[in-house]
Design a protein around this motif. Sequence first.
Motif, mmCIF file in Angstrom:
data_model
loop_
_atom_site.group_PDB
_atom_site.id
_atom_site.type_symbol
_atom_site.label_atom_id
_atom_site.label_comp_id
_atom_site.label_asym_id
_atom_site.label_seq_id
_atom_site.Cartn_x
_atom_site.Cartn_y
_atom_site.Cartn_z
ATOM 1 N N ARG A 74 0.858 -1.182 0.000
ATOM 2 C CA ARG A 74 0.000 0.000 0.000
ATOM 3 C C ARG A 74 0.891 1.228 0.000
ATOM 4 N NH1 ARG A 74 -4.885 0.420 4.202
ATOM 5 N NH2 ARG A 74 -5.451 -1.398 2.948
ATOM 6 N N MET A 75 0.655 2.124 -0.941
ATOM 7 C CA MET A 75 1.542 3.284 -1.106
ATOM 8 C C MET A 75 0.785 4.394 -1.808
ATOM 9 S SD MET A 75 3.828 1.606 -4.173
ATOM 10 C CE MET A 75 3.559 -0.076 -3.544
ATOM 11 N N LEU A 116 -0.218 7.180 -4.704
ATOM 12 C CA LEU A 116 -0.387 6.957 -6.140
ATOM 13 C C LEU A 116 0.910 7.162 -6.912
ATOM 14 C CD1 LEU A 116 -2.207 6.403 -8.561
ATOM 15 C CD2 LEU A 116 -2.781 8.844 -8.606
ATOM 16 N N ALA A 117 1.659 8.218 -6.588
ATOM 17 C CA ALA A 117 2.896 8.495 -7.330
ATOM 18 C C ALA A 117 3.891 7.356 -7.192
ATOM 19 C CB ALA A 117 3.521 9.808 -6.852
ATOM 20 N N GLU A 118 4.019 6.810 -5.985
ATOM 21 C CA GLU A 118 4.939 5.686 -5.785
ATOM 22 C C GLU A 118 4.445 4.450 -6.526
ATOM 23 O OE1 GLU A 118 6.360 4.885 -1.829
ATOM 24 O OE2 GLU A 118 5.732 6.871 -1.176
ATOM 25 N N ALA A 119 3.131 4.207 -6.489
ATOM 26 C CA ALA A 119 2.589 3.037 -7.185
ATOM 27 C C ALA A 119 2.815 3.153 -8.690
ATOM 28 C CB ALA A 119 1.100 2.905 -6.873
ATOM 29 N N MET A 120 2.604 4.355 -9.234
ATOM 30 C CA MET A 120 2.835 4.554 -10.672
ATOM 31 C C MET A 120 4.293 4.320 -11.022
ATOM 32 S SD MET A 120 0.573 7.879 -11.739
ATOM 33 C CE MET A 120 1.410 7.900 -13.320
ATOM 34 N N ARG A 131 0.611 3.329 6.654
ATOM 35 C CA ARG A 131 0.002 3.039 5.354
ATOM 36 C C ARG A 131 -0.865 1.791 5.412
ATOM 37 N NH1 ARG A 131 5.129 4.388 1.289
ATOM 38 N NH2 ARG A 131 4.925 6.668 1.420
ATOM 39 N N VAL A 132 -0.391 0.757 6.073
ATOM 40 C CA VAL A 132 -1.173 -0.469 6.191
ATOM 41 C C VAL A 132 -2.481 -0.191 6.923
ATOM 42 C CG1 VAL A 132 -1.258 -2.735 7.291
ATOM 43 C CG2 VAL A 132 0.796 -2.026 6.052
ATOM 44 N N ALA A 133 -2.419 0.649 7.952
ATOM 45 C CA ALA A 133 -3.601 0.945 8.759
ATOM 46 C C ALA A 133 -4.489 2.011 8.127
ATOM 47 C CB ALA A 133 -3.172 1.395 10.157
ATOM 48 N N GLY A 134 -4.063 2.579 6.996
ATOM 49 C CA GLY A 134 -4.863 3.600 6.349
ATOM 50 C C GLY A 134 -4.824 4.938 7.053
#
Length: 573
Positions: free
Chosen positions: A91-92, A94-98, A287-290
Amino acid sequence: MLQDTAVAAPTGQGWLARRARLASGLVLFAFVLTHLLNHALGLVSLAAMESGRHVFLSLWRNPAGHLVLGSAALVHLCLAFWSIYQRRTLRMPLAEAMQLLLGLAIPLLVIEHVLGTAVANALFGFQDTYAFLLHVFWNQRPELGLMQSALLTIAWTHACIGLNFWLGTRAWYARRLVFAYTLALLVPILSVLGFVSGAREATVLLQDPDARQAIFAHARIIKPAQRAELGDLARVLLAAFGTLLAAALAARAVRLAAEQRRAVRVTYPGGRVVSMPLGMSILECSRVAGIAHASVCGGRARCSTCRVQVLAGADTLPAARADESRLLERVKAGRDVRLACQLRPTRDLAVVPLIPPTTEPARALDTPDRMSGEEREICVLFADLRGFTRLSESRLPYDVVFLLNRYFEATGRAIDAAGGITNQFTGDGVMALFGVHDGAAAGARHALEAARAMTRAVAALSADLRHELPEPLRMGIGIHCGHTVVGHMGRGVATYLTAVGDAVNTASRLQDQTKQFGCQLIFSESVAERAGIDAGRYPLERITVRNRATPIAVRIVADVETLPVGLSGAVAA
């Protein structure tokens, strides 16, 4: 160009790995940039593309270029797999995921292209001229042309995201962000336009039989058997890439399963408790916990936006590594402050994030001017206009806003000139802080000086508006020194430096008491002591203010013009 998007590894290789990732990424970025610029020359002519190609090949297609480029690609790829293994969560932002997904797509697209050009040239003497390749990409195999354009666009986007993470924490970059974004968009657009323009010119050129024969003869087109060899090699390399990616994910899953057996409990503000596996960083836990958690640099220890204050369990934390220590020292963080992306606790602890999750990159390395919450003895001033409610009842809303803005501007300038910090305007009230950076003694002197300047400013405003006001504007001021917690508080754009604590409440109550005593100013004995003034000329009262059990000794000042002169320069006698 697969760049790491993971939080820094917990072991001592972190600094070296980040430097190697950055260096290899910059080499690959230079390769992609020169390739795109070579394509853009097609807007000039096909001959310009060929001339640019000779320069491009002189840089990259030689023993030194092969060594540098090949090493950079291998290092970048290996570090990418290592970073995937190191991740405790996928879980990360959007920029990191892209960046991660685009990076993973690059090898799938680049292997066949590299084998069909550079490798074919080295093994079989194939000459990958623009005239020949553009003919193939535009007329014979348009799907290859689309794939080539997609490859360069993906590689460029991936590189730009990485550069933005790297440069985003630098103040000069924030000032040139529009220029950087313009280049990021302009370069691939010009490249595609140059590619199309060159392809059209090559199509026209190859309609001439003599030119076509010369171009095909110069290309030294590889034989079907040689093409089959390259195809077999491409399948082997793609299988190797897939195997390494699967191995990294499998090893990660095995490690996570082992770490799940030992959990660490992290308590966040509001009492929320999150259980995280041993070895996970606080940022990953958030991040995991939102839980929204600022991280401008993507968790690479290049900024300090993810920093947290450890409220409980600080004595059990592992020591900060050298790169984390350098960054915390740079922002002059307290001993109980750590970077969430680097802190991997081994025992239960409680933390509070210090930077709003919506913070902009320009604030990534904010210094102590942007305070994270510290206990300090300061001087607090409250001021309020008298009878403003009655005054505003007979005026149009626009007139009320006009009057308030004139009042706030006049008092704000007086506060600034006295060395204070205008904290907030509420209704017709003003709150200001003094001594935040230079101590309570200087703050007390500056606050008394500000009281005189504010009263004069309001008197001048009354004179300017005498034809519009039924009576002169009057104000009451309360000043108190005491211990407070000072820091930037709020959310998003509504974050500002303020103070909370009993001293703030007391100063507000003293301002209220000016109505009862019919005076301009009430300040506490602590203000007189810190300022070093003889307050004996002013009546002494002991008053009880709301929410305070014991009375407080204060001085009643009917006219602020009687205050000692020169308070802000030195201790007055």
